[in-house]
Motif scaffolding. Sequence first.
Motif, short mmCIF file in Angstrom:
data_model
loop_
_atom_site.label_atom_id
_atom_site.label_comp_id
_atom_site.label_asym_id
_atom_site.label_seq_id
_atom_site.Cartn_x
_atom_site.Cartn_y
_atom_site.Cartn_z
N VAL A 38 -0.80 8.41 4.16
CA VAL A 38 -0.96 6.96 4.20
C VAL A 38 0.37 6.26 3.90
N ALA A 39 1.14 6.78 2.94
CA ALA A 39 2.42 6.15 2.58
C ALA A 39 3.38 6.16 3.76
N THR B 181 -2.43 10.42 0.10
CA THR B 181 -1.39 9.42 -0.18
C THR B 181 -0.09 9.71 0.57
N ALA C 136 -5.77 13.90 -3.33
CA ALA C 136 -5.02 12.65 -3.53
C ALA C 136 -3.60 12.78 -2.99
N CYS D 94 0.91 4.26 -2.81
CA CYS D 94 0.67 5.65 -2.41
C CYS D 94 1.83 6.55 -2.82
N LEU E 161 0.84 -1.20 0.00
CA LEU E 161 0.00 0.00 0.00
C LEU E 161 0.88 1.25 0.00
N LEU F 179 1.37 7.20 -6.54
CA LEU F 179 0.24 8.09 -6.78
C LEU F 179 0.57 9.51 -6.33
N LEU F 180 1.32 9.65 -5.24
CA LEU F 180 1.75 10.96 -4.76
C LEU F 180 2.61 11.67 -5.81
#
Length: 286
Positions: free
Chosen positions: A215-216, A212, A208, A7, A3, A10-11
Amino acid sequence: MMLALFCFCLLAVASRELTVEMGTVQILFWRSLLGLIMVSTILYSKGLLNREGLKPEVAPWHFLRNGAHFAGQCAWLIAIAALPLAEVFALEFTTPLWAALLAAVFMGESMTRGRWASILLGLIGVLVILRPGAAVIDPASLVLLAGAVGFGISIIVTRKLTLLLSGTNHTFLLILFYMTAMQCVFSLLLSLPAPGLPPADDWGWMIAAAVTALVAHYCLSRALSYADAAIVMPIDYLRLPLIMLTAWWLYDEAVTIWLALGAGLIIGGNALGLFLESRRRKVAST
């Protein structure tokens, strides 16, 4: 860790999209503000948004950590806008090398054989990617390397904070709270009189990026709490081939042989250092 890898990639994509219409400091302000709202909500729900829960006595260490981290974030966003994403990630992987060197200079940590091997291979990898004399060095690459040093400082100060906050069951939430709060203030001061609202079509990318990023880092810290760095960090290196595929798919960015070779040396140096360090500790413990 899977995950966290998703992230991080995506970041990078969200940040690339945001840099088209927004400035570095403006992005950091809104990303930090959204992150601060999310972390504050979590702390409040746990009854920790108070003096006892926020531990203001260690705020000076947070200030040092986040000043260095903010400089690194600015450099990272500048590089995201100017360099291929794979090159950004490759040069960013020099952060552990700078952290080891800085820890030896300022914290008196010993420079073992594994750490020297990591630094040497990492520096060779940087030279292979940049190829001074054979190619024109993009100034953004040098900016990113300076930013990696900032990230290295933030790592060793984070280590100090975890020692000071040992026994606190929400240490990482505290670090995230002060990081988002202080970076929000830093970016606001640099963007006076006002940072300006993001364009309407960028709010999705901004949310986003904020989600992310949190979360990352949270997933990475949790993974390190479940297993040794020697197990976790090699998985993190999968970020590079993953972002290579992402950049090729979304932006048609090609990967040169020099980038692949240099990245391999940097990652190989980190992996070798982790292996030798874990073996040294195992021998010492037995």
